[in-house]
Design an enzyme around this catalytic site. Structure first.
Site, PDB file in Angstrom:
ATOM      1  CB  CYS A  81      -0.928   0.017   1.205  1.00  0.00           C
ATOM      2  SG  CYS A  81      -1.853  -1.487   1.404  1.00  0.00           S
ATOM      3  CB  CYS A 203     -12.960  -0.777   5.996  1.00  0.00           C
ATOM      4  SG  CYS A 203     -13.286  -2.053   7.211  1.00  0.00           S
ATOM      5  CE  LYS A 321     -14.557   4.826   6.311  1.00  0.00           C
ATOM      6  NZ  LYS A 321     -15.053   4.732   4.938  1.00  0.00           N
ATOM      7  CG  HIS A 325      -6.164   2.424   0.260  1.00  0.00           C
ATOM      8  ND1 HIS A 325      -4.953   2.838  -0.266  1.00  0.00           N
ATOM      9  CD2 HIS A 325      -5.857   1.472   1.191  1.00  0.00           C
ATOM     10  CE1 HIS A 325      -3.969   2.164   0.310  1.00  0.00           C
ATOM     11  NE2 HIS A 325      -4.490   1.333   1.193  1.00  0.00           N
TER      12      HIS A 325
HETATM   13  N1  COA Z   1     -16.724   2.556   3.986  1.00  0.00           N
HETATM   14  C1  COA Z   1     -17.979   3.020   3.913  1.00  0.00           C
HETATM   15  N2  COA Z   1     -18.893   2.504   3.062  1.00  0.00           N
HETATM   16  C2  COA Z   1     -18.498   1.494   2.283  1.00  0.00           C
HETATM   17  C3  COA Z   1     -17.189   0.972   2.322  1.00  0.00           C
HETATM   18  C4  COA Z   1     -16.296   1.548   3.213  1.00  0.00           C
HETATM   19  N3  COA Z   1     -15.041   1.095   3.291  1.00  0.00           N
HETATM   20  N4  COA Z   1     -17.107  -0.043   1.408  1.00  0.00           N
HETATM   21  C5  COA Z   1     -18.309  -0.138   0.815  1.00  0.00           C
HETATM   22  N5  COA Z   1     -19.155   0.778   1.348  1.00  0.00           N
HETATM   23  C6  COA Z   1     -20.557   0.987   1.049  1.00  0.00           C
HETATM   24  C7  COA Z   1     -20.830   1.086  -0.435  1.00  0.00           C
HETATM   25  O1  COA Z   1     -20.760   2.422  -0.873  1.00  0.00           O
HETATM   26  C8  COA Z   1     -22.224   0.542  -0.516  1.00  0.00           C
HETATM   27  O2  COA Z   1     -23.110   1.565  -0.083  1.00  0.00           O
HETATM   28  P1  COA Z   1     -24.524   1.789  -0.792  1.00  0.00           P
HETATM   29  O3  COA Z   1     -25.297   0.546  -0.518  1.00  0.00           O
HETATM   30  O4  COA Z   1     -25.044   3.025  -0.111  1.00  0.00           O
HETATM   31  O5  COA Z   1     -24.205   1.975  -2.239  1.00  0.00           O
HETATM   32  C9  COA Z   1     -22.253  -0.539   0.554  1.00  0.00           C
HETATM   33  O6  COA Z   1     -21.240  -0.176   1.487  1.00  0.00           O
HETATM   34  C10 COA Z   1     -21.963  -1.939   0.037  1.00  0.00           C
HETATM   35  O7  COA Z   1     -20.819  -1.883  -0.806  1.00  0.00           O
HETATM   36  P2  COA Z   1     -19.998  -3.161  -1.204  1.00  0.00           P
HETATM   37  O8  COA Z   1     -19.040  -2.773  -2.294  1.00  0.00           O
HETATM   38  O9  COA Z   1     -20.941  -4.300  -1.476  1.00  0.00           O
HETATM   39  O10 COA Z   1     -19.190  -3.451   0.131  1.00  0.00           O
HETATM   40  P3  COA Z   1     -18.460  -4.783   0.521  1.00  0.00           P
HETATM   41  O11 COA Z   1     -19.176  -5.379   1.677  1.00  0.00           O
HETATM   42  O12 COA Z   1     -18.204  -5.649  -0.692  1.00  0.00           O
HETATM   43  O13 COA Z   1     -17.022  -4.229   0.973  1.00  0.00           O
HETATM   44  C11 COA Z   1     -15.440  -3.891   2.725  1.00  0.00           C
HETATM   45  C12 COA Z   1     -16.855  -3.590   2.194  1.00  0.00           C
HETATM   46  C13 COA Z   1     -15.221  -3.142   4.012  1.00  0.00           C
HETATM   47  C14 COA Z   1     -15.298  -5.402   2.975  1.00  0.00           C
HETATM   48  C15 COA Z   1     -14.411  -3.432   1.641  1.00  0.00           C
HETATM   49  O14 COA Z   1     -14.558  -2.045   1.435  1.00  0.00           O
HETATM   50  C16 COA Z   1     -12.997  -3.738   2.053  1.00  0.00           C
HETATM   51  O15 COA Z   1     -12.555  -4.878   1.907  1.00  0.00           O
HETATM   52  N6  COA Z   1     -12.251  -2.733   2.544  1.00  0.00           N
HETATM   53  C17 COA Z   1     -10.897  -2.933   3.040  1.00  0.00           C
HETATM   54  C18 COA Z   1      -9.928  -2.854   1.902  1.00  0.00           C
HETATM   55  C19 COA Z   1      -8.542  -3.163   2.381  1.00  0.00           C
HETATM   56  O16 COA Z   1      -8.301  -4.090   3.112  1.00  0.00           O
HETATM   57  N7  COA Z   1      -7.602  -2.369   1.916  1.00  0.00           N
HETATM   58  C20 COA Z   1      -6.227  -2.537   2.304  1.00  0.00           C
HETATM   59  C21 COA Z   1      -5.940  -1.754   3.492  1.00  0.00           C
HETATM   60  S1  COA Z   1      -4.299  -1.977   4.022  1.00  0.00           S
END
Ligand code: COA
Length: 377
Positions: A81, A203, A321, A325
């Site tokens: 990252c 996340c 956030k 990312h």
């Molecule tokens: N924060 C806030 N809202 C989020 C979000 C986040 N991180 N990720 C998705 N959403 C929202 C979407 O906008 C969507 O909203 P809506 O229904 O109003 O349109 C809803 O949540 C569902 O989105 P979806 O894409 O289906 O989410 P998901 O459940 O597949 O993914 C996480 C959510 C948290 C699992 C995913 O964002 C993730 O894996 N994040 C971490 C990434 C990571 O590890 N990066 C490396 C860091 S070192």
């Protein structure tokens, strides 16, 4: 050394291909700089996952295909990252050999199924010690949050405040992933659990995007921003190998090098971009960078000191956030924001009297940490 041009795409879901995203970011950075593309002597490209997500490696050659007249050295950099920040670091190290270099970072992730993608992201952790134990990234940072809460009495409410601030800042940033989304405290407080104590709003999201910088060895215009400090620190790849989980040793090492080189201290910084892949890492990074003592980040948050109008504004673009990312681009887009702030071009999210800025990027779970310090006019 000076940043003479910056460019980026919108972050979020994109229909554009990797080469199209790269091209757009480069085009914007060159348009923003007095330096022309023909004056660029070398290019550093940062990316983390295109091999796993798209079976597309050799990105340096992709960039060469986009700029066929140049035939200059083009090198790909990967430190998970923090790849973008490391590419900037590497470009600065190379500067005695060049007059102008371009740094471009890209990531395209939203087209990959989330379960598969979570596995790909986990490739930044140790295969045996972490991946085979099912320790995905949200779980790693959840363990860190649990330890921090226990040791310092910080709470999930502190993380809610960080998330809320970053979403509010993203509402002021037209290029941010969640620019469009109105987020309330209630939405954050009631968000579904991802890995206890971290919820959805702790996340960073899955984003596509690219960002680019033009670096020059001499000042090219009054809009240039000087890079006055840089440092990289490294550490064990796995949390299971670390002595403590409530701070990142790599950040302390990188910060010391950068502060020493810049001849400034944390108390001199007016605006900072910190690696908030999960809200807990913004809290811990404030402490590791010396903005407060260990365990006292929660007071900076509760007293609103990290908001745009506070005395140490953090993640004015929305942070990872809420700005998004796209991993290979994130470290470069943080610098984009600091340049906007120090040039006084950040519009509604402008920090008053910002002269010294800092960017901080973590690779993996703090196995790599990169800090840069910048000075405006
Ligand atoms: N924060 C806030 N809202 C989020 C979000 C986040 N991180 N990720 C998705 N959403 C929202 C979407 O906008 C969507 O909203 P809506 O229904 O109003 O349109 C809803 O949540 C569902 O989105 P979806 O894409 O289906 O989410 P998901 O459940 O597949 O993914 C996480 C959510 C948290 C699992 C995913 O964002 C993730 O894996 N994040 C971490 C990434 C990571 O590890 N990066 C490396 C860091 S070192």
């Amino acid at each position: 050394m000076y940043i003479s041009g910056i460019g980026r795409t919108e972050f979020g879901f994109s229909k554009q291909s990797l080469p199209q995203l790269i091209y757009k970011a480069i085009y914007e950075a060159i348009k923003d700089s007095p330096i022309s593309i023909e004056q660029i002597d070398a290019i550093f490209v940062s990316n983390f996952l295109s091999g796993l997500c798209d079976n597309q490696l050799h990105l340096n050659s992709i960039v060469s295909s986009l700029l066929p007249e140049l035939k200059i050295p083009i090198i790909r950099i990967e430190t998970a990252c923090s790849s973008g920040a490391t590419a900037l670091y590497q470009s600065l190290i190379s500067m005695p050999h060049y007059r102008n270099v371009l740094v471009v970072g890209v990531e395209k992730m939203t087209h990959v199924d989330n379960i598969k993608l979570t596995g790909h992201i986990a490739s930044a952790s140790d295969r045996t010690l972490d991946q085979e134990q099912g320790l995905i990234f949200p779980a790693n940072y959840a363990l860190i949050a649990q330890q921090h809460f226990q040791r310092y009495n910080s709470t999930h409410e502190d993380l809610v405040l960080i998330s809320y601030k970053n979403h509010q800042n993203a509402n002021l940033n037209p290029l941010a992933h969640f620019n469009y989304k109105k987020v309330t405290m209630e939405m954050i407080e009631n968000a579904p659990l991802v890995a206890a104590p971290l919820t959805l709003f702790d996340c960073s999201p899955i984003s596509d995007g690219a960002a680019a910088l033009v670096i020059s060895d001499k000042r090219t215009s009054s809009r240039d921003i000087e890079i006055i400090g840089m440092g990289i620190g490294t550490d064990f790849i796995s949390l299971s190998q670390r002595k403590e989980l409530t701070s990142f040793e790599a950040t302390k090492i990188a910060a010391k090098k950068a502060y020493d080189m810049a001849k400034v201290g944390p108390e001199d910084i007016n605006v900072a971009e910190l690696h908030d892949c999960f809200t807990i890492s913004e809290l811990i990074s404030m402490e590791d960078l010396g903005f407060c003592k260990p365990g006292e980040g929660k007071y900076l948050v509760r007293e609103k000191r990290t908001m745009i109008k506070g005395d140490i504004p953090i993640n004015t673009d929305g942070g990872l956030k809420a700005n998004g990312h796209p991993m290979g681009a994130s470290g470069i887009s943080q610098v984009y924001e600091i340049v906007m702030q120090l040039r006084k071009e950040a519009g509604k999210r402008q920090v008053q009297n910002a002269n010294l800025g800092l960017s901080h990027s973590l690779g993996g779970i703090g196995g790599t940490s990169v800090v840069h310090i910048f000075r405006g006019e």
